[in-house]
Design a protein around this motif. Structure first.
Motif, PDB file in Angstrom:
ATOM      1  N   SER A 115      -6.823  -4.268   1.297  1.00 22.49           N
ATOM      2  CA  SER A 115      -6.547  -3.017   2.004  1.00 22.49           C
ATOM      3  C   SER A 115      -6.675  -1.857   1.028  1.00 22.49           C
ATOM      4  CB  SER A 115      -5.141  -3.039   2.612  1.00 22.49           C
ATOM      5  OG  SER A 115      -4.907  -1.874   3.388  1.00 22.49           O
ATOM      6  N   GLU A 169      -6.549   3.934   6.709  1.00 22.14           N
ATOM      7  CA  GLU A 169      -6.430   2.645   6.030  1.00 22.14           C
ATOM      8  C   GLU A 169      -7.569   1.722   6.466  1.00 22.14           C
ATOM      9  OE1 GLU A 169      -3.927   1.198   3.730  1.00 22.14           O
ATOM     10  OE2 GLU A 169      -3.996   3.358   3.406  1.00 22.14           O
ATOM     11  N   GLU A 189      -5.117   0.435  -3.911  1.00 23.34           N
ATOM     12  CA  GLU A 189      -5.648  -0.643  -3.090  1.00 23.34           C
ATOM     13  C   GLU A 189      -5.024  -1.980  -3.469  1.00 23.34           C
ATOM     14  OE1 GLU A 189      -9.858  -2.098  -4.757  1.00 23.34           O
ATOM     15  OE2 GLU A 189      -9.830   0.009  -4.106  1.00 23.34           O
ATOM     16  N   ASN A 218       0.868   0.813   9.127  1.00 29.43           N
ATOM     17  CA  ASN A 218       1.336   1.978   8.371  1.00 29.43           C
ATOM     18  C   ASN A 218       1.172   3.289   9.129  1.00 29.43           C
ATOM     19  OD1 ASN A 218       2.353   0.719   6.102  1.00 29.43           O
ATOM     20  ND2 ASN A 218       0.448   0.850   4.941  1.00 29.43           N
ATOM     21  N   THR A 256      -3.739  -2.928   8.880  1.00 25.28           N
ATOM     22  CA  THR A 256      -2.898  -2.126   7.986  1.00 25.28           C
ATOM     23  C   THR A 256      -2.841  -0.669   8.455  1.00 25.28           C
ATOM     24  OG1 THR A 256      -4.786  -1.831   6.477  1.00 25.28           O
ATOM     25  CG2 THR A 256      -3.228  -3.606   5.968  1.00 25.28           C
ATOM     26  N   ALA A 257      -3.896  -0.202   9.119  1.00 24.52           N
ATOM     27  CA  ALA A 257      -3.853   1.152   9.684  1.00 24.52           C
ATOM     28  C   ALA A 257      -2.766   1.247  10.747  1.00 24.52           C
ATOM     29  CB  ALA A 257      -5.219   1.511  10.276  1.00 24.52           C
ATOM     30  N   CYS A 269      -8.983  -2.382   6.155  1.00 24.30           N
ATOM     31  CA  CYS A 269      -8.492  -3.730   5.874  1.00 24.30           C
ATOM     32  C   CYS A 269      -9.585  -4.754   6.163  1.00 24.30           C
ATOM     33  CB  CYS A 269      -7.253  -4.022   6.721  1.00 24.30           C
ATOM     34  SG  CYS A 269      -6.507  -5.645   6.454  1.00 24.30           S
ATOM     35  N   ARG A 295      -7.648   2.749   0.836  1.00 23.05           N
ATOM     36  CA  ARG A 295      -7.840   4.042   1.497  1.00 23.05           C
ATOM     37  C   ARG A 295      -9.318   4.298   1.723  1.00 23.05           C
ATOM     38  NH1 ARG A 295      -4.483   7.462   4.340  1.00 23.05           N
ATOM     39  NH2 ARG A 295      -5.184   9.627   4.179  1.00 23.05           N
ATOM     40  N   ARG A 346       0.824  -1.211   0.000  1.00 19.73           N
ATOM     41  CA  ARG A 346       0.000   0.000   0.000  1.00 19.73           C
ATOM     42  C   ARG A 346       0.861   1.266   0.000  1.00 19.73           C
ATOM     43  NH1 ARG A 346      -3.606   2.187  -1.116  1.00 19.73           N
ATOM     44  NH2 ARG A 346      -4.355   3.183   0.786  1.00 19.73           N
TER      45      ARG A 346
END
Length: 304
Positions: free
Chosen positions: A174, A286, A143, A281, A277-278, A288, A176, A138
């Motif tokens: 995943s 994010e 995506e 990263n 993933t939020a 997921c 945005r 990502r």
């Protein structure tokens, strides 16, 4: 488990060691600790006799072969790969992942995981590993949709006659967040549509069902009504509301999924929205979605 929270077995072991041993080991550099553990393992392996190996092979649930016919399993999984949308990237995962892969992102005890002596752990859930790969991808592109089929090994005892290892076919997506629950709804439609296609073709006579539970998220509840359900209604596999489900709260966010056969009597898959993933990263925008299916149970349900 926090440093001070020891089980009875752990307290017994540390009490038998010389004073200060635990602190000394905890303070060793990683390379030195690894050297120490490998030395102990080598010394213990040197005492093992062939008869000991045979006994462990017969009695140890971690090493006993699976009961499934690998030819039937390979046929089912091959078809599942063929049914995937073209934009889903397949990932061949390593048998091991960094130590803390599961417990750092989700409320999972490390005691349920087989930890190695080399700062790694045996893969116990491909969705956690795929989430890490998705987070990395990502950073370079839009995506991401990933899939993997892998045999996992878990330390918890599932009961008499149940193997500690089994194969899972996993999906992780995943993307945005676009606001108003649009992105989670789109990901849910993608995963649920795929699992419905798999079940309709590979287990049509096993009364398959898809279940969804909203976890205290009004926006997700609204998108299920006006977006997800209209996209899934009328298909060969029903989408069943399961508001009574409590398992998965704190693990999944927004909503949780289940895949069952025998009219809901046997669970063969699980999933839900996560913040993995939020967290990986450091970006709260994010989104997921993870889901997986136990292919050995699917083989049994399909009558192969």
């Amino acid at each position: 488990m926090d440093r001070g929270e020891l089980t009875g077995a752990e307290r017994r072991v540390w009490a038998a060691m010389p004073a200060g041993t635990r602190d000394a080991l905890a303070g060793l550099p990683s390379a030195d600790l690894r050297t120490l553990l490998l030395t102990v393992a080598r010394d213990r392996a040197a005492t093992v006799r062939p008869a000991d190996v045979v006994r462990r092979w017969r009695e140890d649930r971690f090493v006993r072969p699976a009961h499934v016919d690998p030819r039937a399993l390979a046929q089912v999984e091959a078809r599942m790969w063929q049914l995937l949308p073209a934009d889903v990237s397949g990932v061949e995962l390593s048998p091991v992942v960094p130590v803390g892969t599961c417990s750092s992102a989700a409320p999972v005890s490390q005691n349920r995981i087989i930890t190695t002596m080399r700062a790694s752990e045996v893969l116990s859930d491909p969705t956690n590993a795929l989430a890490i790969e998705a987070a990395l991808r990502r950073r370079r592109r839009g995506e991401v949709h990933l899939a993997a089929a892998h045999r996992v090994l878990r330390a918890q005892d599932f009961g008499p006659g149940v193997s500690a290892h089994f194969r899972l076919f996993a999906l992780v997506s995943s993307a945005r967040d676009a606001g108003s629950g649009v992105t989670p709804a789109r990901l849910l439609i993608r995963h649920l549509t795929y699992w419905r296609t798999v079940l309709a073709e590979l287990a049509p006579t096993a009364a398959p069902q898809l279940h969804v539970t909203v976890l205290d998220d009004q926006v997700i509840r609204e998108r299920l009504v006006d977006t997800v359900r209209p996209a899934l209604d009328g298909g060969p596999v029903p989408l069943v509301d399961e508001p009574e489900r409590t398992r998965g709260r704190g693990y999944y966010t927004g909503c949780a999924l289940r895949v069952t056969v025998l009219g809901g009597g046997l669970e063969i898959g699980d999933g839900g929205l996560t913040d993995w993933t939020a967290r990986l990263n450091g970006d709260a925008k994010e989104r997921c979605l993870v889901s997986c299916l136990a292919t050995e149970r699917l083989v049994a349900a399909s009558g192969r």
